[in-house]
Design a protein around this motif. Structure first.
Motif, PDB file in Angstrom:
ATOM      1  N   LEU A 297    -119.165  56.330 -25.058  1.00 13.97           N
ATOM      2  CA  LEU A 297    -118.212  57.241 -25.911  1.00 13.97           C
ATOM      3  C   LEU A 297    -116.950  56.489 -26.286  1.00 13.97           C
ATOM      4  N   PHE A 300    -117.925  54.135 -28.850  1.00 12.82           N
ATOM      5  CA  PHE A 300    -118.316  55.088 -30.202  1.00 12.82           C
ATOM      6  C   PHE A 300    -117.286  55.253 -30.795  1.00 12.82           C
ATOM      7  N   PHE A 362    -121.227  62.238 -31.337  1.00 10.50           N
ATOM      8  CA  PHE A 362    -121.614  61.420 -30.299  1.00 10.50           C
ATOM      9  C   PHE A 362    -122.912  61.916 -29.539  1.00 10.50           C
TER      10      PHE A 362
END
Length: 364
Positions: A297, A300, A362
């Motif tokens: 995450l 991302f 995500f």
């Protein structure tokens, strides 16, 4: 091109704040007094009024505040000090610096000192405990104080991240024998450099703190103990005097943005959000989420021009200078899952909504 959302950009101070800071700098420059002065007295007075603290002693930084507090409580060689495994390194560093031994205690699900484990950590050498109000959330202080008093332990609160937090109308830092604050620039109330403060309820302790930060002097050239130079810089005191009147508005903005995060991300079952954010006992210094997909995450978000941070990647007793043989499974698990999202008064609601939209995209 999509603009990057910084984790924290102090260059975003409003024009009014910047103007006030420049004016304060000019005033101090014209006075020509750069150590001590009315700025320091005013800061200590204002902090005392805000925190409900009878005695405030400003100092050079939050780490010094912790070390000086230990020295004022006469903690030293042969003593043990209970500290949480999860914190910024200063909490344990200062224990070593005074010659004592940190005894680490695992944390609960919020990263706070697990009070159920205190009896297991206690020995006849235990002389103090340092609860850390991590990320701005206060430790449950009433039971901690009951335990400490029943074991004749001094309590030094690490409130570096909790300025503005109140539990049962008592400020963070005002439960224990001494409370320690940091005004590092990234804190909720931050200077434009290093600064800190200590608070207490005992006049004799306050006098000792004042001497310890000023070379052990009771008066000029009258040294009655070994101290150090940890006086707050006049400029930083002046800047904090400018910041403090804005503080409540800044806190309101933090609470608003935190609630946006909560409302937008609350349905994501792979994400755990911080709790008690509406409580006065949480200053929301950081908005820390947890997920087993933390590293992915973070990457991302970075790819989508959003900066994040990790507070902290390893618990203290897993760091080389502080390593011990014991295991701290809850703290270690937390350290592998936590991710701090941007949260500060200079973020816009639109930016927080954008962060949330990216997180929703995500793929787990």
């Amino acid at each position: 091109m999509t603009s990057r959302i910084p984790f924290l950009d102090l260059g975003r101070f409003s024009d009014d704040v910047k103007k006030d800071l420049v004016q304060k700098f000019k005033q101090i420059l014209n006075k020509g007094i750069f150590s001590g002065s009315d700025e320091v007295f005013l800061l200590e007075k204002q902090l005392g009024e805000y925190l409900g603290a009878p005695y405030v002693v400003s100092c050079a930084n939050g780490t010094d505040a912790l070390e000086i507090a230990l020295r004022a409580m006469e903690i030293g060689i042969g003593d043990e000090v209970i500290v949480p495994a999860m914190s910024w390194v200063s909490t344990a560093e200062v224990v070593h610096l005074v010659g004592a031994k940190p005894v680490y205690v695992d944390t609960d699900g919020d990263g706070l000192l697990d009070l159920k484990l205190l009896d297991r950590a206690y020995t006849p050498m235990t002389k103090a405990i340092i609860p850390v109000h991590l990320y701005g959330k206060m430790v449950d202080m009433d039971p901690l104080m009951l335990w400490a008093r029943s074991h004749n332990c001094k309590v030094i609160e690490d409130a570096a991240q909790a300025f503005g937090a109140f539990q049962e109308r008592i400020s963070a830092g005002m439960y224990g024998d001494i409370g320690c604050f940091s005004f590092y620039p990234s804190k909720n109330l931050g200077a434009l450099g290093e600064a800190g403060a200590m608070v207490c309820k005992d006049a004799s302790v306050a006098e000792k703190l004042k001497m310890l930060i000023n070379h052990g002097q009771i008066h000029r050239d009258q040294h009655i103990m070994i101290g150090r130079n940890s006086r707050i810089d006049t400029l930083q005191a002046g800047f904090l005097n400018i910041m403090l009147p804005y503080f409540d508005d800044w806190q309101s903005k933090r609470k608003l943005l935190a609630q946006i995060y909560k409302s937008q991300l609350g349905d994501l079952n792979w994400l755990k959000l911080p709790n008690d954010l509406k409580s006065t006992s949480h200053s929301i210094h950081l908005f820390v989420i947890k997920t087993v997909f933390r590293d992915q995450l973070k990457a991302f978000l970075h790819e989508n021009h959003i900066d994040t941070a990790i507070h902290y990647p390893l618990p203290i007793p897993y760091l080389k200078p502080y390593k011990v043989t014991c295991e701290f499974p809850k703290s270690l698990k937390i350290s592998k899952e936590i991710l701090s999202l941007p949260l500060n008064p200079w973020l816009s609601e639109e930016e927080v909504l954008r962060i949330c939209e990216v997180i929703k995209k995500f793929k787990v």
